[in-house]
Scaffold this active site. Structure first.
Site, short mmCIF file in Angstrom:
data_model
loop_
_atom_site.label_atom_id
_atom_site.label_comp_id
_atom_site.label_asym_id
_atom_site.label_seq_id
_atom_site.Cartn_x
_atom_site.Cartn_y
_atom_site.Cartn_z
N TRP A 81 1.22 -1.25 0.26
CA TRP A 81 0.24 -0.55 0.14
C TRP A 81 1.15 1.01 0.12
O TRP A 81 2.24 1.29 0.82
CB TRP A 81 -1.03 0.07 1.36
CG TRP A 81 -1.90 -0.97 0.84
CD1 TRP A 81 -2.10 -2.19 1.01
CD2 TRP A 81 -3.72 -0.50 0.86
NE1 TRP A 81 -3.16 -2.91 0.82
CE2 TRP A 81 -4.16 -1.82 1.41
CE3 TRP A 81 -4.16 0.95 0.78
CZ2 TRP A 81 -5.87 -2.41 0.46
CZ3 TRP A 81 -5.23 0.36 0.63
CH2 TRP A 81 -5.79 -0.49 0.08
N ASP A 120 -12.16 8.62 1.74
CA ASP A 120 -13.00 8.30 2.38
C ASP A 120 -13.82 8.82 2.93
O ASP A 120 -14.39 8.33 4.11
CB ASP A 120 -12.08 7.42 3.65
CG ASP A 120 -12.81 6.14 4.14
OD1 ASP A 120 -13.44 4.85 3.54
OD2 ASP A 120 -12.57 5.89 5.67
N ASP A 158 -12.25 2.90 -3.10
CA ASP A 158 -13.33 3.18 -2.42
C ASP A 158 -13.90 5.02 -3.14
O ASP A 158 -14.30 5.75 -3.02
CB ASP A 158 -13.34 3.43 -1.23
CG ASP A 158 -13.83 2.37 0.10
OD1 ASP A 158 -14.12 1.62 -1.28
OD2 ASP A 158 -13.30 2.32 0.97
N TRP A 318 -19.06 -3.72 7.21
CA TRP A 318 -17.52 -3.90 6.84
C TRP A 318 -16.16 -4.05 7.91
O TRP A 318 -15.38 -3.90 7.39
CB TRP A 318 -17.52 -2.86 6.27
CG TRP A 318 -18.32 -1.88 6.85
CD1 TRP A 318 -19.31 -0.93 6.44
CD2 TRP A 318 -17.04 -0.74 7.32
NE1 TRP A 318 -18.69 -0.07 7.37
CE2 TRP A 318 -17.65 0.41 7.16
CE3 TRP A 318 -15.65 -0.85 7.65
CZ2 TRP A 318 -16.91 1.52 8.33
CZ3 TRP A 318 -15.07 -0.07 7.88
CH2 TRP A 318 -15.69 2.12 8.60
N LYS A 346 -6.37 -6.24 0.74
CA LYS A 346 -6.13 -5.73 2.57
C LYS A 346 -5.51 -6.70 3.03
O LYS A 346 -5.47 -7.84 2.82
CB LYS A 346 -7.66 -5.74 2.92
CG LYS A 346 -7.66 -5.98 4.22
CD LYS A 346 -7.33 -4.53 4.91
CE LYS A 346 -7.90 -4.09 6.38
NZ LYS A 346 -7.59 -3.06 6.88
N ASP A 352 -9.51 -2.48 10.76
CA ASP A 352 -10.33 -1.62 9.83
C ASP A 352 -10.46 0.03 10.44
O ASP A 352 -11.29 0.90 10.08
CB ASP A 352 -11.35 -2.13 9.45
CG ASP A 352 -10.99 -3.32 8.82
OD1 ASP A 352 -10.55 -3.35 7.37
OD2 ASP A 352 -12.32 -4.26 8.84
#
Length: 395
Positions: A81, A120, A158, A318, A346, A352
């Site tokens: 990432w 986000d 997202d 989620w 992920k 999360d």
């Protein structure tokens, strides 16, 4: 030597043997071949320091099976990432180091780019570039870092399924949403032409937007110039559900590219037979000429969590749901002509966020304690994921 010392020595030896067996079975860090050829495997980056600490702690407590399980989880190919931060030169250097490390191992790196402005919707993973100019400079640095080495790019999870217009961050003219589409398209145009790079755009997952809604977003984001789209990043939908949704999205994209209307396409809520009949009658493009997709199987081994009925005002299904497990191991051989790969995007074991499920918090009421911040290592969840894996990650 006392009996207790002998027992401890044997336990450490057993732990070492168990972990060595798992390490030997993992293909990720084989020596680089002497010849140049397309990558034969997916790349495994260095593990999260929190995972390393947890493995050592499990060994100290003689929990050898769990230690081996978490180790096997970290030795499975996963995405790297890039969340922004640092100068463009820093970003270029970091990306270059990753793709070079993968090339030495004759492996394909998966790069998850996560730096879109307004990321986000300013929630758990808020942040991102300051503006369009900042973002474009960052993408340019990523492009320079990749160069001519192979890479699969997961472009901004997202970003299209959660537009500024979806969360009250836009004006009446839709300025920020229009900027979002332009930013994504800029990244596609910058990265897809690279010699070994494939770019995939955000299509959410099968439990979020229906096909008729996500297809126009993909088109506006430039999917026509990309390899395709990705599904289920950081989520839990089942493989079969995702494969069908991906086929419907890809088919609808093909139908629209031939002049059709996305509103006419079947979506995931149609009866399967009716949807397939529609596809047979309206989509004749060969799979090789359609947009392909990849899925995130890092935590979907047990499928999605069903919250208890009537308990939470905002269940956040989620967000660190309990009882989940890792899913199918990453592979480039899916057996599906439209699905390029199953990936662990992920990082399993990373939180999360701090989930309160509509309560006053700060504790997660499903767990009875406060979850770690988004991206931090979550030892309890890591154990859940390895214990509930389907298939089991151990050799």
């Amino acid at each position: 030597m006392t009996a207790r010392a002998r027992t401890r020595t044997l336990s450490v030896a057993a732990a070492t043997a168990a972990l060595a067996a798992v390490t030997a079975a993992a293909p990720a860090h084989a020596a680089a071949p002497a010849h140049s050829a397309p990558p034969a495997a997916l790349y495994t980056p260095p593990s999260d320091p929190g995972a390393q600490a947890q493995i050592l702690d499990l060994l100290r407590h003689r929990q050898l099976k769990d230690a081996a399980g978490v180790l096997a989880m970290t030795l499975t190919p996963q995405a790297v990432w890039f969340n922004g931060g640092g100068t463009p030169a820093d970003v270029q250097k970091s990306v270059q180091a990753t793709v070079a490390s993968a090339a030495r191992r004759h492996a394909l790196p998966v790069l998850a780019l996560y730096n879109i402005p307004g990321r986000d919707c300013a929630q758990y993973s808020a942040g991102g570039a300051a503006d369009t100019a900042d973002y474009e400079a960052w993408i340019d640095a990523v492009r320079a870092g990749i160069g001519d080495r192979p890479a699969d790019v997961i472009l901004e999870p997202d970003s299209l399924a959660l537009l500024p217009s979806d969360c009250g961050m836009d004006d009446a003219q839709g300025t920020r949403t229009a900027e979002r589409y332009d930013q994504i398209h800029y990244a596609v145009d910058a990265l897809e032409p690279l010699a070994g790079t494939k770019v995939y755009l955000d299509a959410g997952h099968s439990g979020w937007h229906n096909v008729n809604d996500i297809v126009p977003r993909l088109i506006a984001g430039g999917v026509g110039d990309a390899t395709g789209f990705f599904l289920n990043i950081s989520n839990y939908r089942s493989d079969a559900e995702l494969a069908w949704y991906g086929k419907l999205v890809s088919s609808c994209l093909s139908y629209v590219s031939a002049g059709g209307d996305a509103a006419a396409c079947p979506n995931q809520y149609w009866p399967t037979a009716d949807a397939q009949n529609w596809l047979d009658a309206n989509v004749t493009t060969a799979p090789s000429a359609m947009k392909h997709f990849v899925t995130d199987t890092s935590r979907n081994g047990q499928g999605p969590w069903t919250p208890p009925a009537g308990v939470y005002s905002a269940p956040q299904d989620w967000c660190n749901p309990p009882g989940r497990g890792t899913g199918a191991r990453p592979t480039l051989a899916t057996g599906d002509p439209l699905q390029d790969a199953k990936l662990w995007v992920k990082i399993p074991g990373q939180s999360d966020g701090q989930c309160t499920r509509g309560t006053a918090g700060p504790d997660d009421p499903e767990r009875g304690y406060q979850d770690p911040a988004a991206g931090a290592w979550f030892p309890q969840q890591a154990l859940e994921l390895e214990r509930n894996a389907d298939p089991n990650p151990l050799p």
